[in-house]
Design an enzyme around this catalytic site. Structure first.
Site, PDB file in Angstrom:
ATOM      1  N   CYS A   8      37.738  39.720  38.672  1.00  0.00           N
ATOM      2  CA  CYS A   8      38.018  40.928  37.890  1.00  0.00           C
ATOM      3  C   CYS A   8      36.802  41.338  37.064  1.00  0.00           C
ATOM      4  O   CYS A   8      36.598  42.522  36.806  1.00  0.00           O
ATOM      5  CB  CYS A   8      39.189  40.697  36.954  1.00  0.00           C
ATOM      6  SG  CYS A   8      40.619  39.988  37.774  1.00  0.00           S
TER       7      CYS A   8
ATOM      8  N   CYS B 131      41.413  42.561  44.980  1.00  0.00           N
ATOM      9  CA  CYS B 131      42.743  43.038  44.585  1.00  0.00           C
ATOM     10  C   CYS B 131      42.934  44.528  44.846  1.00  0.00           C
ATOM     11  O   CYS B 131      44.047  45.031  44.755  1.00  0.00           O
ATOM     12  CB  CYS B 131      42.985  42.753  43.108  1.00  0.00           C
ATOM     13  SG  CYS B 131      41.819  43.629  42.060  1.00  0.00           S
TER      14      CYS B 131
HETATM   15 FE1  FES Z   1      42.402  43.523  40.005  1.00  0.00          FE
HETATM   16 FE2  FES Z   1      41.978  41.909  37.975  1.00  0.00          FE
HETATM   17  S1  FES Z   1      43.490  41.719  39.495  1.00  0.00           S
HETATM   18  S2  FES Z   1      40.915  43.682  38.503  1.00  0.00           S
END
Ligand code: FES
Length: 130
Positions: A106, A37
């Site tokens: 994450c 992400c």
């Molecule tokens: Fe980036 Fe959870 S979406 S750390």
């Protein structure tokens, strides 16, 4: 509805995260980015006789990243660095009563940043010759 499956513990740590912030004279510092992400996590540790006596984190990550970091810092505080370096994302997720599968990436952030901080501490220690 709209809940993708967060446990009560995740919600609790997200709403009330422990050990957020920085340590100015940290003995170890780690920073990692999440390849999935792009979010970033920073971890600061204070170490005495190879025991983590203080730990703080800062993240731009999502709620799951905040909750897992909060949990990792709680687990690591008071732990020997050789044990803390082995904290896995699965162990953290277990402590939090599970994470939704799409959020497991994450939980890598906190455990990885802690590993980096411990490595940083160890390399500094080597340079100092003790
Ligand atoms: Fe980036 Fe959870 S979406 S750390």
């Amino acid at each position: 509805m709209g809940n993708i499956g967060y446990s009560k513990k995740v919600m609790e740590h997200f709403i009330n995260p422990r050990n957020v912030g920085e340590i100015d004279d940290a003995d170890g510092y780690g920073k990692v980015g999440n390849p999935v992400c792009g979010d970033v996590m920073e971890m600061f540790i204070k170490v005495e006789k190879d025991i983590i006596i203080d730990i703080k984190f800062k993240t731009f990550g999502c709620g799951s990243a905040i909750a897992t970091s909060s949990m990792v810092t709680e687990m690591a505080k008071g732990m020997h660095i050789d044990k803390a370096i082995k904290i896995s994302r699965d162990a953290v997720a277990n402590e939090l009563d599970g994470l939704p599968p799409q959020k497991m990436h994450c939980s890598n952030l906190a455990a990885d940043a802690l590993k980096e901080a411990i490595k940083d501490y160890k390399s500094k220690k080597k340079k100092e010759g003790g």
